[in-house]
Scaffold this active site. Structure first.
Site, PDB file in Angstrom:
ATOM      1  N   GLU A  89      -1.996  -5.807   8.593  1.00  0.00           N
ATOM      2  CA  GLU A  89      -1.263  -5.185   9.779  1.00  0.00           C
ATOM      3  C   GLU A  89      -2.095  -5.566  11.054  1.00  0.00           C
ATOM      4  O   GLU A  89      -3.167  -5.542  11.127  1.00  0.00           O
ATOM      5  CB  GLU A  89      -1.016  -3.521   9.623  1.00  0.00           C
ATOM      6  CG  GLU A  89      -0.225  -3.116   8.266  1.00  0.00           C
ATOM      7  CD  GLU A  89      -0.235  -1.930   8.154  1.00  0.00           C
ATOM      8  OE1 GLU A  89      -0.329  -1.098   9.079  1.00  0.00           O
ATOM      9  OE2 GLU A  89       0.394  -1.391   7.226  1.00  0.00           O
ATOM     10  N   GLU A 112       8.637  -4.347  10.933  1.00  0.00           N
ATOM     11  CA  GLU A 112       8.819  -3.217  10.347  1.00  0.00           C
ATOM     12  C   GLU A 112       9.448  -2.425  11.353  1.00  0.00           C
ATOM     13  O   GLU A 112       8.482  -2.247  12.605  1.00  0.00           O
ATOM     14  CB  GLU A 112       7.894  -2.670   9.707  1.00  0.00           C
ATOM     15  CG  GLU A 112       8.249  -1.520   9.236  1.00  0.00           C
ATOM     16  CD  GLU A 112       7.327  -0.597   7.967  1.00  0.00           C
ATOM     17  OE1 GLU A 112       7.521   0.405   7.675  1.00  0.00           O
ATOM     18  OE2 GLU A 112       6.309  -1.420   7.780  1.00  0.00           O
ATOM     19  N   LYS A 123      -1.654  -9.400   2.910  1.00  0.00           N
ATOM     20  CA  LYS A 123      -1.031  -8.938   3.838  1.00  0.00           C
ATOM     21  C   LYS A 123      -1.973  -7.908   4.951  1.00  0.00           C
ATOM     22  O   LYS A 123      -2.547  -7.086   4.473  1.00  0.00           O
ATOM     23  CB  LYS A 123       0.340  -8.250   3.576  1.00  0.00           C
ATOM     24  CG  LYS A 123       1.115  -7.928   4.847  1.00  0.00           C
ATOM     25  CD  LYS A 123       2.407  -7.611   4.549  1.00  0.00           C
ATOM     26  CE  LYS A 123       2.551  -6.085   3.737  1.00  0.00           C
ATOM     27  NZ  LYS A 123       2.344  -5.259   4.716  1.00  0.00           N
ATOM     28  N   ASP A 172       0.828  -1.197  -0.024  1.00  0.00           N
ATOM     29  CA  ASP A 172      -0.061   0.032   0.010  1.00  0.00           C
ATOM     30  C   ASP A 172       0.682   1.290   0.154  1.00  0.00           C
ATOM     31  O   ASP A 172       0.354   2.207  -0.035  1.00  0.00           O
ATOM     32  CB  ASP A 172      -1.094   0.017   1.179  1.00  0.00           C
ATOM     33  CG  ASP A 172      -0.280   0.105   2.658  1.00  0.00           C
ATOM     34  OD1 ASP A 172       0.889  -0.193   2.555  1.00  0.00           O
ATOM     35  OD2 ASP A 172      -1.024  -0.098   3.563  1.00  0.00           O
ATOM     36  N   SER A 173       2.177   1.061  -0.061  1.00  0.00           N
ATOM     37  CA  SER A 173       3.296   2.130  -0.104  1.00  0.00           C
ATOM     38  C   SER A 173       2.897   2.856  -1.720  1.00  0.00           C
ATOM     39  O   SER A 173       3.280   3.902  -1.862  1.00  0.00           O
ATOM     40  CB  SER A 173       4.395   1.832  -0.108  1.00  0.00           C
ATOM     41  OG  SER A 173       4.811   0.487  -0.887  1.00  0.00           O
ATOM     42  N   ASP A 197      -0.979  -5.949  -0.137  1.00  0.00           N
ATOM     43  CA  ASP A 197      -1.273  -5.291   0.961  1.00  0.00           C
ATOM     44  C   ASP A 197      -2.910  -5.134   0.990  1.00  0.00           C
ATOM     45  O   ASP A 197      -3.516  -4.738   0.040  1.00  0.00           O
ATOM     46  CB  ASP A 197      -0.817  -4.124   1.269  1.00  0.00           C
ATOM     47  CG  ASP A 197       0.412  -4.066   2.008  1.00  0.00           C
ATOM     48  OD1 ASP A 197       0.694  -5.118   2.785  1.00  0.00           O
ATOM     49  OD2 ASP A 197       1.423  -3.146   1.847  1.00  0.00           O
TER      50      ASP A 197
END
Length: 395
Positions: A224, A291, A222, A153-154, A192
């Site tokens: 979080e 991270e 993925k 999602d970056s 993501d």
């Protein structure tokens, strides 16, 4: 049976299918035969082929009297003892149907799977992962031998210019996942799930995760969050969708964390990260991204869990490492994080190339005579005659 030209199948697959099916035709233009090279079977190909020797008359090889117009088997018995390769780019002018991206699969490289990642952890073989957001980048990464490609999602910042990752939507993510899927053939493709796609509720999370697999072609999604996501992770995995965990500095929690800060710097923070890691490991995550945490803590987590750990700003003790493609090549517009190592300067390369193009155009140096198309001599002579007549009529 006629096989019209999906040359993404390897040579041994073509031969084995020919042995099994019998009358196997590959209808191609005659000129294509010149672009096909034959070489001896490898030991692996021969062993595979021997498993499928015909045992019934209906599987026997066709006789030389059988008519196979413009087919390779009728043209040469070498089809049963050779391997097929494409010669250069000749197919671009011959065939209307070409492999994806104009390339064949490299069958000497195994497809990376979740099981492969776990084997790498057991063997203490470092795992590599890089982000990608488009077809060209994905294809280049895949051909380097990278084990994992992440559509992060970056892309909210690197591709869309958002301030942070919170604004990117599921549809925007899917657009990029689909493009990357077309370029990745060997690496494991992760995607993501963006902010808001799984926080609302389990049903919505499962629906969105399914979209990433069915529509986007992702092999792993993925998510979080740690211990509080364990039940959701189990539910998604129960729907046959692999999940990657992500703990430590979780960018989607930037507002709660009060910024992008290293996590686990005190004893309570370390305990929380250990609980998060163990909970996700027990839930069955395919891998665990760590991270922005101290390397000592990352080392403890890596030793504690069975699943591979992938570090981003978490030190060298992790089972693998990931970098954002744009960070790796200096394509960002701000100072890099401490853990970022720039392996190239694509920004300088692009800027220099575009400025050179601009300068050449302004100086009338591009395009050159050699880069221009010309009329055939006969047509040019005829055109000059017509123009001469027109000029004469105007006098």
């Amino acid at each position: 049976m006629s096989y019209v030209g999906n040359l993404q199948l390897g040579a041994w697959q073509l031969r084995s299918r020919y042995e099994v099916v019998g009358r196997f035709e590959i209808r191609v233009p005659p000129r294509l035969k010149a672009a096909i090279d034959f070489a001896p079977l490898t030991a692996a190909e021969a062993a595979f082929q021997n498993r499928f020797k015909p045992t019934h008359d209906r599987y026997k090889q066709p006789s030389t009297n059988d008519r196979f117009p413009d087919t390779i088997p009728s043209a040469s018995a070498k089809m049963r003892t050779g391997s097929i390769r494409l010669a250069g780019g000749a197919l671009g002018e011959i065939m209307s149907l070409t492999p994806i991206g104009g390339r064949l699969l490299d069958e000497t490289r195994p497809k990376v799977t979740i099981a492969f990642l776990r084997e790498e952890k057991i063997r203490h073989e470092p795992i590599t992962c890089v982000t990608a957001y488009d077809y060209a980048t994905a294809r280049l990464l895949d051909e380097t031998g990278i084990e994992m490609v992440l559509v992060g999602d970056s892309l909210a910042q690197t591709m869309l210019g958002y301030e942070n990752t919170l604004s990117v939507t599921v549809d925007e993510m899917l657009h990029h996942v689909k493009a990357v899927r077309r370029g990745v053939k060997h690496a494991l493709l992760l995607a993501d799930m963006p902010y808001g796609s799984y926080q609302v509720g389990p049903e919505e999370a499962l629906r969105n995760a399914t979209r990433f697999v069915k529509e986007g072609g992702a092999e792993v999604v993925k998510i979080e969050g740690g211990e509080k996501r364990a039940d959701l992770v189990r539910r998604i995995i129960d729907a046959e969708i692999p999940v990657a965990g992500h703990i430590g500095l979780t960018p989607q929690s930037v507002n709660v964390m009060g910024g992008y800060k290293v996590q686990g710097k005190n004893l309570s923070g370390i305990e929380r990260l250990m609980r998060d890691a163990v909970a996700l490991d027990n839930a069955g995550v395919a891998c665990l991204f760590l991270e922005g945490i101290p390397r000592e803590v990352a080392g403890m987590i890596t030793a504690e869990v069975k699943t591979p750990t992938i570090g981003i700003g978490a030190g060298p003790e992790c089972d693998g490492q990931v970098l954002v493609f744009h960070d790796l090549l200096n394509l960002t517009f701000g100072p890099p994080a401490k853990f970022v190592r720039r392996y190239g300067d694509a920004a300088a390369l692009i800027t220099g190339a575009v400025r050179a193009f601009r300068d050449d155009v302004r100086a009338l140096q591009y395009p050159s005579e050699q880069e221009s198309y010309h009329l055939p001599a006969e047509t040019k002579a005829g055109l000059e005659t017509v123009l001469a007549r027109k000029r004469a009529m105007r006098r």
